[in-house]
Design a protein around this motif. Structure first.
Motif, PDB file in Angstrom:
ATOM      1  N   THR A 603       0.911  -1.081  -0.073  1.00  0.00           N
ATOM      2  CA  THR A 603      -0.031   0.011  -0.066  1.00  0.00           C
ATOM      3  C   THR A 603       0.773   1.419  -0.123  1.00  0.00           C
ATOM      4  OG1 THR A 603      -1.800  -0.965   1.144  1.00  0.00           O
ATOM      5  CG2 THR A 603      -1.644   1.280   1.259  1.00  0.00           C
ATOM      6  N   VAL A 604       1.957   1.235   0.713  1.00  0.00           N
ATOM      7  CA  VAL A 604       2.796   2.426   1.034  1.00  0.00           C
ATOM      8  C   VAL A 604       3.356   2.682  -0.277  1.00  0.00           C
ATOM      9  CG1 VAL A 604       4.948   3.524   1.935  1.00  0.00           C
ATOM     10  CG2 VAL A 604       2.991   2.329   3.486  1.00  0.00           C
ATOM     11  N   LEU A 605       4.130   1.642  -0.983  1.00  0.00           N
ATOM     12  CA  LEU A 605       4.948   1.878  -2.135  1.00  0.00           C
ATOM     13  C   LEU A 605       3.738   2.286  -3.439  1.00  0.00           C
ATOM     14  CD1 LEU A 605       7.700  -1.028  -2.007  1.00  0.00           C
ATOM     15  CD2 LEU A 605       7.790   1.618  -1.862  1.00  0.00           C
ATOM     16  N   ASP A 606       2.654   1.746  -3.242  1.00  0.00           N
ATOM     17  CA  ASP A 606       1.461   2.097  -4.430  1.00  0.00           C
ATOM     18  C   ASP A 606       1.251   3.554  -4.346  1.00  0.00           C
ATOM     19  OD1 ASP A 606      -0.110  -0.940  -4.647  1.00  0.00           O
ATOM     20  OD2 ASP A 606       1.793  -0.459  -5.545  1.00  0.00           O
ATOM     21  N   TRP A 607       1.249   3.790  -2.938  1.00  0.00           N
ATOM     22  CA  TRP A 607       0.741   5.374  -2.909  1.00  0.00           C
ATOM     23  C   TRP A 607       1.598   6.163  -3.043  1.00  0.00           C
ATOM     24  CZ3 TRP A 607       2.329   9.760  -0.321  1.00  0.00           C
ATOM     25  CH2 TRP A 607       0.979  10.717  -0.188  1.00  0.00           C
ATOM     26  N   LEU A 608       3.066   5.900  -2.941  1.00  0.00           N
ATOM     27  CA  LEU A 608       4.101   6.877  -3.450  1.00  0.00           C
ATOM     28  C   LEU A 608       4.213   6.961  -4.915  1.00  0.00           C
ATOM     29  CD1 LEU A 608       6.772   5.652  -0.647  1.00  0.00           C
ATOM     30  CD2 LEU A 608       5.573   7.840  -0.616  1.00  0.00           C
ATOM     31  N   ASN A 609       4.099   5.833  -5.454  1.00  0.00           N
ATOM     32  CA  ASN A 609       4.169   5.832  -6.917  1.00  0.00           C
ATOM     33  C   ASN A 609       2.958   6.612  -7.613  1.00  0.00           C
ATOM     34  OD1 ASN A 609       6.257   4.053  -7.142  1.00  0.00           O
ATOM     35  ND2 ASN A 609       5.198   2.101  -7.406  1.00  0.00           N
ATOM     36  N   ASP A 610       1.850   6.428  -6.952  1.00  0.00           N
ATOM     37  CA  ASP A 610       0.887   7.157  -7.562  1.00  0.00           C
ATOM     38  C   ASP A 610       0.699   8.738  -7.212  1.00  0.00           C
ATOM     39  OD1 ASP A 610      -0.419   4.951  -8.378  1.00  0.00           O
ATOM     40  OD2 ASP A 610      -1.649   4.521  -6.789  1.00  0.00           O
ATOM     41  N   ASN A 611       1.638   9.084  -6.177  1.00  0.00           N
ATOM     42  CA  ASN A 611       1.818  10.465  -5.595  1.00  0.00           C
ATOM     43  C   ASN A 611       3.233  10.926  -5.741  1.00  0.00           C
ATOM     44  OD1 ASN A 611      -1.185  11.030  -4.347  1.00  0.00           O
ATOM     45  ND2 ASN A 611      -0.597   8.980  -3.771  1.00  0.00           N
ATOM     46  N   PRO A 770      -1.488  12.051  14.234  1.00  0.00           N
ATOM     47  CA  PRO A 770      -1.402  11.222  13.109  1.00  0.00           C
ATOM     48  C   PRO A 770      -2.594  11.904  12.263  1.00  0.00           C
ATOM     49  CG  PRO A 770      -1.268   9.798  14.779  1.00  0.00           C
ATOM     50  CD  PRO A 770      -1.562  11.042  15.474  1.00  0.00           C
ATOM     51  N   THR A 771      -2.458  11.681  10.976  1.00  0.00           N
ATOM     52  CA  THR A 771      -3.616  12.200   9.825  1.00  0.00           C
ATOM     53  C   THR A 771      -3.526  11.091   8.796  1.00  0.00           C
ATOM     54  OG1 THR A 771      -2.072  13.449   8.721  1.00  0.00           O
ATOM     55  CG2 THR A 771      -3.096  14.661  10.532  1.00  0.00           C
ATOM     56  N   GLY A 772      -4.715  10.875   8.064  1.00  0.00           N
ATOM     57  CA  GLY A 772      -4.881   9.941   7.043  1.00  0.00           C
ATOM     58  C   GLY A 772      -3.740  10.454   5.814  1.00  0.00           C
ATOM     59  N   LEU A 773      -3.611   9.428   4.951  1.00  0.00           N
ATOM     60  CA  LEU A 773      -2.900   9.455   3.923  1.00  0.00           C
ATOM     61  C   LEU A 773      -3.379  10.500   2.753  1.00  0.00           C
ATOM     62  CD1 LEU A 773      -1.647   6.198   2.784  1.00  0.00           C
ATOM     63  CD2 LEU A 773      -0.553   7.575   4.267  1.00  0.00           C
ATOM     64  N   GLY A 774      -4.712  10.669   3.005  1.00  0.00           N
ATOM     65  CA  GLY A 774      -5.522  11.591   1.871  1.00  0.00           C
ATOM     66  C   GLY A 774      -5.162  12.969   2.493  1.00  0.00           C
ATOM     67  N   ASP A 775      -5.001  13.258   3.579  1.00  0.00           N
ATOM     68  CA  ASP A 775      -4.864  14.701   4.272  1.00  0.00           C
ATOM     69  C   ASP A 775      -3.127  15.032   4.166  1.00  0.00           C
ATOM     70  OD1 ASP A 775      -7.365  14.690   4.844  1.00  0.00           O
ATOM     71  OD2 ASP A 775      -6.940  13.704   7.087  1.00  0.00           O
ATOM     72  N   PHE A 776      -2.388  14.210   3.551  1.00  0.00           N
ATOM     73  CA  PHE A 776      -0.942  14.365   3.235  1.00  0.00           C
ATOM     74  C   PHE A 776      -0.394  15.733   2.764  1.00  0.00           C
ATOM     75  CE2 PHE A 776       3.140  14.436   1.198  1.00  0.00           C
ATOM     76  CZ  PHE A 776       3.752  14.146   2.085  1.00  0.00           C
ATOM     77  N   THR A 777       0.143  16.551   3.448  1.00  0.00           N
ATOM     78  CA  THR A 777       0.514  17.980   2.976  1.00  0.00           C
ATOM     79  C   THR A 777       1.985  17.981   3.268  1.00  0.00           C
ATOM     80  OG1 THR A 777      -0.198  19.279   4.653  1.00  0.00           O
ATOM     81  CG2 THR A 777      -1.660  18.870   2.852  1.00  0.00           C
ATOM     82  N   LEU A 778       2.793  19.061   2.862  1.00  0.00           N
ATOM     83  CA  LEU A 778       4.118  19.647   3.134  1.00  0.00           C
ATOM     84  C   LEU A 778       4.055  20.871   3.917  1.00  0.00           C
ATOM     85  CD1 LEU A 778       6.291  18.148   0.376  1.00  0.00           C
ATOM     86  CD2 LEU A 778       5.753  17.063   2.736  1.00  0.00           C
ATOM     87  N   ARG A 779       2.688  21.003   4.595  1.00  0.00           N
ATOM     88  CA  ARG A 779       2.728  22.443   5.209  1.00  0.00           C
ATOM     89  C   ARG A 779       3.551  22.374   6.406  1.00  0.00           C
ATOM     90  NH1 ARG A 779      -1.317  19.255   6.784  1.00  0.00           N
ATOM     91  NH2 ARG A 779      -1.573  18.793   9.108  1.00  0.00           N
ATOM     92  N   PRO A 780       4.273  23.591   6.925  1.00  0.00           N
ATOM     93  CA  PRO A 780       4.960  23.686   7.932  1.00  0.00           C
ATOM     94  C   PRO A 780       4.354  23.254   9.039  1.00  0.00           C
ATOM     95  CG  PRO A 780       4.995  25.839   6.904  1.00  0.00           C
ATOM     96  CD  PRO A 780       3.717  24.929   6.403  1.00  0.00           C
ATOM     97  N   ALA A 781       5.072  22.396   9.870  1.00  0.00           N
ATOM     98  CA  ALA A 781       4.728  21.280  11.319  1.00  0.00           C
ATOM     99  C   ALA A 781       6.090  21.076  11.802  1.00  0.00           C
ATOM    100  CB  ALA A 781       4.227  20.488  10.765  1.00  0.00           C
ATOM    101  N   ARG A 782       5.855  20.878  13.035  1.00  0.00           N
ATOM    102  CA  ARG A 782       7.019  20.159  13.662  1.00  0.00           C
ATOM    103  C   ARG A 782       7.179  18.744  13.203  1.00  0.00           C
ATOM    104  NH1 ARG A 782       4.542  21.261  19.681  1.00  0.00           N
ATOM    105  NH2 ARG A 782       4.242  23.322  19.555  1.00  0.00           N
ATOM    106  N   VAL A 783       8.151  18.617  12.342  1.00  0.00           N
ATOM    107  CA  VAL A 783       8.402  17.226  11.601  1.00  0.00           C
ATOM    108  C   VAL A 783       9.898  16.867  12.052  1.00  0.00           C
ATOM    109  CG1 VAL A 783       8.010  15.949   9.482  1.00  0.00           C
ATOM    110  CG2 VAL A 783       6.755  18.057   9.812  1.00  0.00           C
ATOM    111  N   GLY A 784       9.951  15.316  11.668  1.00  0.00           N
ATOM    112  CA  GLY A 784      11.289  15.090  11.788  1.00  0.00           C
ATOM    113  C   GLY A 784      11.820  14.166  10.694  1.00  0.00           C
TER     114      GLY A 784
END
Length: 797
Positions: A603-611, A770-784
């Protein structure tokens, strides 16, 4: 005159031998600097290859200066008419001390024929060819970067060349070091012979002189020895006492006075037993710890003394009998080391090894040990003993609603509540998460049911407040009576677990007493229920993934997220979300975990290929695997096939396995990592620190990251022991070249403290939910840092 000449020759020989030894040590130190420079150059060149970072290129050139300096020095020394200043300047540029450099040049020129040293020089020459190749490769990489010619194919080819050079340099480094060591030992043998010969000759000459000035030297040395002993005695950091043969103290130093808290006048003339931490009667009966002449001249022991202020002090005591020149006893010398603090720390560590750090209850290891003792000792004709297995109902609601700090506070209060319901002598332990175990020895079934009902009713009436919210919960209790020879520990715990599950299935907040004749029915019911639910969820596509950011502590807090943890969730038919802690154990138990692991990776690799747009802005993804999948060739084949077909670079894919799984399946873990590392994948060790042999196995596992267990992290800003453990893990991981990730970071104070301790990355509710894959964005956040697909997650986020 002849005597002076002999002395001069001996001194010259000794100086030459020492200079030779100094030159060998100079080469050893130079090899260390060469190795560090080479490693830094390779590491920074690889960084520059991947990132084009000019700072990495600058660090590469700085690192390569050391091997190149030694290369130029060797070339100069190989010249027939070499120039000493030039060779020395190159060696100093390589990091050697300016005083060692001339000795190193002379050693190279004069003793290069010596077998072991010649082999070391051969290894050096061969290594220099690879250093030159490394420099040339760096120029190719530099050119490709500056001309925008760094295609993926070029990058892979250049990286392969870099790895090959690095691998070829490693055995040459070891060969140079080993040969240099052999040369050093050979030289040291020569040095020992020279020094021994010098000593013999000097002793012979000294004997002549001693005969003339014996009296004066004896008096002077005796005075000096007495003066040195007196000063050593007075300023020694340990307590020292001279004791007469009758056991009375005749001299004491200041350290012993401070240790016992008495003035010197009080201690002189006293006996050791006067200060032992005993009652008056016992003190009168207790002999002093003195050696017995004729049997032993020394005695060792540990004593507990009572200070003048009433506090106890523990001392490690070493008493030695002193004899005169005729072998007759003179007195005793006692040395006392204050070990009070070390004994306190040892007791605290022993307590922590057997107890749960959060609740103070026994931990699972100690509970199982005591349960085994109870199983072994139960009387055949006596009353049965009872095992309770408690699992809190709806506890995860508190964690999910208010965070783990609230959950920990609730567990602490519940532990005290449960303890108050038990009899004296009953054993209570926290087995993990929200599960508790209770052992009641020689307890009839009726009494056990009354105790269990009291616990259930007290917990049902309990209300936990956190902020403005109030929570109530229940407890499911499985009860297993056991008699002599009926169960072993593993079977007993399994039956209790099944009984607890039966209580949950009966409606939660229930008691369930297990009997031998219903065990198979209970197990079958559990198997069919979970197998059906997991299969239905798979068939109806009710599994899904969510993201959670991880923050690299070297980035600004408003940087956009580029690395995440992907967590597995299951939707119930009623629409509610089931966290993995509820179903992963059953999936592992009944063989569904590999299917789940495979689904997650696919699922993860398919999602990355599709996005692709999103995938290009993700730095790394870590995929946690179960022990079963890690050992299954079909899963490994699936992963390699998916990697080969995926557009997502494999070097951004990091597989994570829990410490417990890795250690219990260490051969499979190493094989799994070795195979996938060939594709460029990296690896992380999750939940690190909870195992009893964490550090023993860390170096054996080829992992790149260590994820510190949240039990140590969530309160490290208020718990000095947890902070010390976390610091230790960070330092050890960094010393092995591994990155660190701290989980369960729920407050800003913990995040700041982790940054001060040198942790690389952090994760938790204080960083992002945590947020859903459909909500994925690269907005500023505390990320690591790495993204974690936590398919073996036990403590759900």
């Amino acid at each position: 005159m002849a005597l002076l000449l002999i002395v001069f020759l001996l001194l010259a020989m000794m100086y030459g031998a020492l200079a030779l030894n100094q030159g060998i040590r100079g080469f050893s130190a130079g090899e260390s600097e060469w190795s560090k420079g080479r490693k830094e150059a390779v590491h920074q060149l690889e960084r520059y290859l991947h990132t084009g970072d000019e700072q990495a290129w600058a660090r590469f050139t700085d690192g390569l200066k050391v091997p190149l300096a030694y290369h130029r020095a060797r070339l100069e020394m190989d010249e027939p008419d070499f120039r000493m200043p030039v060779a020395v300047s190159h060696i100093v540029a390589g990091g050697s001390h300016s005083e060692d450099a001339p000795l190193m040049v002379r050693l190279y020129r004069w003793f290069g024929w010596q077998s072991e040293f010649a082999h070391a020089i051969d290894a050096w020459r061969e290594a220099d060819t690879h250093i030159v190749a490394l420099e040339a490769l760096a120029l190719q990489i530099r050119s490709a970067r500056r001309n925008d010619a760094m295609t993926p194919a070029a990058s892979e080819r250049l990286l392969a060349q870099l790895d090959r050079i690095d691998l070829e340099l490693l055995p040459l480094e070891r060969a140079f070091s080993e040969r240099l060591g052999e040369a050093a030992r050979s030289m040291q043998a020569v040095l020992a012979v020279v020094l021994l010969s010098s000593a013999v000759l000097l002793l012979a000459m000294g004997a002549c002189v001693v005969r003339k000035v014996t009296a004066r030297i004896f008096i002077a040395r005796t005075y000096e020895a007495e003066e040195r002993f007196r000063k050593t005695f007075d300023v020694a950091p340990v307590g020292i006492a001279h004791i007469a043969l009758d056991g009375r103290w005749t001299h004491v130093n200041d350290s012993l006075c401070r240790m016992l808290g008495y003035p010197r006048e009080r201690l002189i003339g006293a006996r050791e037993v006067d200060f032992l931490a005993l009652d008056a009667g016992a003190r009168a009966q207790r002999p002093a710890t003195l050696p017995v002449p004729g049997l032993a001249d020394t005695s060792l022991g540990e004593r507990r003394y009572q200070r003048a202020d009433g506090h106890a002090v523990v001392a490690q005591l070493n008493v030695t009998l002193v004899r005169d020149i005729n072998g007759q006893p003179l007195n005793y010398v006692a040395i006392a080391h204050d070990v009070t603090e070390s004994r306190r720390l040892a007791q605290e560590l022993s307590f922590r090894a057997k107890h749960d750090l959060l609740t103070g209850l026994l931990n699972r290891y100690e509970f199982e040990r005591r349960l085994k003792q109870a199983v072994d000792r139960v009387a055949p004709d006596g009353a049965p003993s009872m095992l309770f297995y408690l699992d809190l109902d709806q506890f995860k609601v508190v964690n999910d609603t208010c965070g783990h700090m609230a959950g920990d506070a609730m567990l602490t209060e519940l532990a005290a509540l449960i303890r108050g319901c038990l009899r004296a002598g009953d054993t209570l332990a926290r087995l993990g998460g929200d599960e508790f175990g209770i052992l009641l020895q020689e307890c009839p079934v009726g009494t056990a049911e009354c105790i269990a009902e009291k616990i259930r009713s007290e917990i049902a009436a309990f209300r936990f407040s956190w902020g403005t919210r109030s929570f109530s919960l229940g407890v499911s209790i499985g009860i297993v009576p056991f008699s002599a020879g009926e169960y072993d520990v593993a079977r007993l715990l399994s039956v209790a677990d099944h009984a607890c599950y039966a209580a949950k299935e009966a409606g939660r907040n229930q008691l369930y007493v297990s009997h031998p004749d219903d065990d198979s029915i209970t197990r079958h019911h559990e198997e069919m229920d979970w197998l059906g639910r997991l299969q239905d969820a798979h068939d109806e596509d009710r599994f899904h993934l969510v993201w959670q950011p991880i923050l690299p502590l070297d980035l600004a807090r408003d940087s956009p997220p580029r690395r995440f943890e992907v967590l597995l969730r299951m939707r119930d038919p009623d629409g509610s979300v089931i966290l993995p802690g509820s179903f992963l154990a059953a999936a592992e138990r009944y063989g569904k975990i590999i299917e789940l692991d495979s689904w997650v990776v696919t699922t993860v690799l398919d999602w990355l290929n599709d996005n692709v747009d999103c995938a290009e802005r993700i730095d790394q993804i870590n995929v946690n695997v179960s022990g079963a999948a890690m050992s299954d060739p079909r899963y490994i084949d699936l992963v390699t096939a998916r990697i080969a077909r995926s557009a997502f670079p494999a070097d951004r894919l990091c597989f994570e396995v829990t410490e417990t799984m890795a250690i219990s399946n260490i051969d499979a873990a190493i094989a799994f990592m070795n195979r996938l590392s060939g594709y460029g994948c990296s690896f992380a060790l999750d939940d690190f620190g909870i195992g009893s042999s964490s550090f023993a196995y860390l170096n054996a596992l080829p992992v790149d990251h260590v994820k510190i267990d949240g039990a140590f992290v969530h309160d490290l800003d208020s718990d000095p022991v947890h902070e010390a453990i976390t610091r230790c893990i960070i330092e050890v991981a960094h010393s092995m070249g591994k990155g660190t990730i701290a989980e369960f970071v729920e407050t800003e104070g913990v995040r700041r403290r982790l940054k001060q301790l040198g942790c690389d990355q952090v994760q938790g509710f204080a960083i992002g939910a945590p947020t859903g894959l459909g909500d994925f964005t690269l907005r500023p956040a505390r990320v690591g840092r790495p993204v974690l697909i936590d398919v073996t997650e036990r403590m759900a986020v």
